[in-house]
Scaffold this motif. Sequence first.
Motif, mmCIF file in Angstrom:
data_model
loop_
_atom_site.group_PDB
_atom_site.id
_atom_site.type_symbol
_atom_site.label_atom_id
_atom_site.label_comp_id
_atom_site.label_asym_id
_atom_site.label_seq_id
_atom_site.Cartn_x
_atom_site.Cartn_y
_atom_site.Cartn_z
ATOM 1 N N GLU A 126 0.807 -1.239 0.000
ATOM 2 C CA GLU A 126 0.000 0.000 0.000
ATOM 3 C C GLU A 126 0.837 1.283 0.000
ATOM 4 O O GLU A 126 0.329 2.344 -0.353
ATOM 5 C CB GLU A 126 -0.932 -0.005 1.222
ATOM 6 C CG GLU A 126 -0.154 -0.177 2.527
ATOM 7 C CD GLU A 126 -1.025 -0.035 3.768
ATOM 8 O OE1 GLU A 126 -0.450 0.268 4.823
ATOM 9 O OE2 GLU A 126 -2.246 -0.243 3.659
ATOM 10 N N LYS A 127 2.119 1.205 0.384
ATOM 11 C CA LYS A 127 2.956 2.410 0.373
ATOM 12 C C LYS A 127 3.552 2.701 -1.005
ATOM 13 O O LYS A 127 4.171 3.728 -1.236
ATOM 14 C CB LYS A 127 4.061 2.280 1.410
ATOM 15 C CG LYS A 127 3.489 2.317 2.815
ATOM 16 C CD LYS A 127 4.520 2.383 3.879
ATOM 17 C CE LYS A 127 3.795 2.453 5.226
ATOM 18 N NZ LYS A 127 4.667 2.117 6.342
ATOM 19 N N ALA A 168 3.167 3.566 -4.878
ATOM 20 C CA ALA A 168 2.180 4.232 -5.733
ATOM 21 C C ALA A 168 2.001 3.505 -7.065
ATOM 22 O O ALA A 168 0.892 3.408 -7.584
ATOM 23 C CB ALA A 168 2.606 5.679 -5.967
ATOM 24 N N TRP A 169 3.101 3.033 -7.637
ATOM 25 C CA TRP A 169 3.045 2.382 -8.947
ATOM 26 C C TRP A 169 4.291 1.520 -9.154
ATOM 27 O O TRP A 169 5.329 1.764 -8.519
ATOM 28 C CB TRP A 169 2.908 3.415 -10.073
ATOM 29 C CG TRP A 169 3.993 4.467 -10.059
ATOM 30 C CD1 TRP A 169 3.973 5.671 -9.408
ATOM 31 C CD2 TRP A 169 5.280 4.400 -10.711
ATOM 32 N NE1 TRP A 169 5.160 6.342 -9.600
ATOM 33 C CE2 TRP A 169 5.977 5.592 -10.411
ATOM 34 C CE3 TRP A 169 5.902 3.440 -11.530
ATOM 35 C CZ2 TRP A 169 7.267 5.856 -10.884
ATOM 36 C CZ3 TRP A 169 7.182 3.705 -11.999
ATOM 37 C CH2 TRP A 169 7.847 4.910 -11.678
ATOM 38 N N ILE A 217 7.114 5.619 -4.721
ATOM 39 C CA ILE A 217 6.573 5.501 -3.364
ATOM 40 C C ILE A 217 5.656 6.689 -3.112
ATOM 41 O O ILE A 217 5.950 7.814 -3.537
ATOM 42 C CB ILE A 217 7.740 5.464 -2.344
ATOM 43 C CG1 ILE A 217 8.426 4.102 -2.427
ATOM 44 C CG2 ILE A 217 7.264 5.746 -0.923
ATOM 45 C CD1 ILE A 217 9.651 3.988 -1.573
ATOM 46 N N LYS A 218 4.528 6.433 -2.442
ATOM 47 C CA LYS A 218 3.606 7.524 -2.128
ATOM 48 C C LYS A 218 4.324 8.533 -1.220
ATOM 49 O O LYS A 218 5.050 8.145 -0.313
ATOM 50 C CB LYS A 218 2.371 6.970 -1.423
ATOM 51 C CG LYS A 218 1.480 6.143 -2.345
ATOM 52 C CD LYS A 218 0.301 5.544 -1.606
ATOM 53 C CE LYS A 218 -0.454 4.573 -2.510
ATOM 54 N NZ LYS A 218 -1.339 3.682 -1.766
ATOM 55 N N GLY A 219 4.140 9.824 -1.498
ATOM 56 C CA GLY A 219 4.750 10.828 -0.617
ATOM 57 C C GLY A 219 5.951 11.539 -1.220
ATOM 58 O O GLY A 219 6.552 12.385 -0.561
ATOM 59 N N GLN A 273 9.867 10.849 1.166
ATOM 60 C CA GLN A 273 9.621 9.461 1.559
ATOM 61 C C GLN A 273 10.542 8.503 0.800
ATOM 62 O O GLN A 273 10.990 7.498 1.358
ATOM 63 C CB GLN A 273 8.145 9.082 1.322
ATOM 64 C CG GLN A 273 7.156 9.874 2.143
ATOM 65 C CD GLN A 273 7.348 9.674 3.645
ATOM 66 O OE1 GLN A 273 7.964 8.721 4.094
ATOM 67 N NE2 GLN A 273 6.817 10.591 4.432
ATOM 68 N N SER A 274 10.830 8.846 -0.463
ATOM 69 C CA SER A 274 11.715 7.988 -1.267
ATOM 70 C C SER A 274 13.102 7.945 -0.644
ATOM 71 O O SER A 274 13.732 6.886 -0.552
ATOM 72 C CB SER A 274 11.829 8.507 -2.702
ATOM 73 O OG SER A 274 10.561 8.580 -3.288
ATOM 74 N N ASP A 284 9.218 10.701 -8.480
ATOM 75 C CA ASP A 284 9.231 9.620 -7.487
ATOM 76 C C ASP A 284 9.813 8.316 -8.041
ATOM 77 O O ASP A 284 9.828 7.299 -7.351
ATOM 78 C CB ASP A 284 7.806 9.390 -6.944
ATOM 79 C CG ASP A 284 6.827 8.946 -8.030
ATOM 80 O OD1 ASP A 284 7.163 9.075 -9.234
ATOM 81 O OD2 ASP A 284 5.730 8.480 -7.687
#
Length: 386
Positions: A272-273, A275-276, A307-309, A313-314, A361
């Motif tokens: 879930e964290k 993004a794609w 990664i989302k954020g 976050q990456s 990202d």
Amino acid sequence: MGKLFDLEASGYFYTRLQNPTNDIVASKLCEMEGGYAAMLTSSGQAANFFAVFNICQAGDHFIASSSIYGGTYNLFGVSMKKMGIECTFVDQDLPLEELQKFVKPNTKCIFGETVTNPTCTVLDFDKFSKLAHNNGIPLIVDNTFATPVNCRPIEFGVDIVTHSTTKYIDGHASSVGGAIIDSGNFDWMAHADKFPGLTTPDDSYHGITYATKFGKAAYITKATAQLMRDFGSIQAPQNAYYINIGLESLHVRMERHCKNALKVAKFLNENEKVAWVHYSDLETDKYHDLQQKYLPKGSCGVLCFGIKGGREQSIKFMDSLNLITIVTHVADAKTCLLHPASHTHRQLTDEQLMEAGVAPDLIRLSVGLEDADDLIEDIKQALDKI
Ligand SMILES: *Cc1c(COP(=O)(O)O)cnc(C)c1O
């Protein structure tokens, strides 16, 4: 010696032109790709430069996919432009009719990558070989990521194949190198006016006309006798020796790279964290149909994901990894990753990154030969920290 210099006899007289170690390795690669003649170069950069410059001169134009490796993008868009050779970068997913609009009377070749670095898209060989051959010009493809184990582009209409042997072919980050393999299929004399370098006498070689004297070997003979003589980008024979060792295990390693990468890609896809994920071996991937058509055994060990954020976050994710290392190199025995936005392209804003075709990202993950479960465990604990 006189016969060697006149290209009347083949043999060895100076390593900048030919060396028996390089030749045996080039001939292996040639067989693996199903080509007619091949040569080694000092790097992948030199291979792609020679591959295009062998048939383009000041005033000429060529077309390249905009999704190609950043180093090649610079070479074509900046350095070759200074030599008077213009490159138009195109969206490789455009339909044939749209791509045709970029072809000009002075267009001399089309260039793409089987699997693109770092965006992991797959080239539509049928479409691009039609585009090239409808216009009487060759298609050149950089097959670095796929290797001839997973794809033999010549079987799909590609005329000339290039490699950075630095990557999977060497496989262990031991040496830098490149290669060019010619299918021998392109008929230079049938388009003689477009390729004067091959179809008219070379004054620097006593008036030899490569296409008539050497037939299917014309392209590689010219690149060796003329470009290698003048530019000197020969692969060190010691490096050829290293890649020869790499070639002996390539088929075993590629199978493992693909198996590991698919397992990691599936894990990322379900987290879930994340993004794609872009990995053409995944059934849900946009390029899966092309992968099934051209690389049914698997594409390669490289995938990319976000990664989302965003950037923050990456960076946190990457800094939390224990086993996987942050490295510029790619396609290696050891798993490594790179985040262009905070590494190779760190001076660019998010907007500039998007313009360069790299999502802010995007993390390029090169899955190595370790145990896939160890890799997943490392990725999982790092994702848990964000
Ligand atoms: C690395 C790479 C190159 C350049 O190769 P070098 O050996 O580093 O000069 C060219 N094309 C692709 C697809 C690459 O990954």
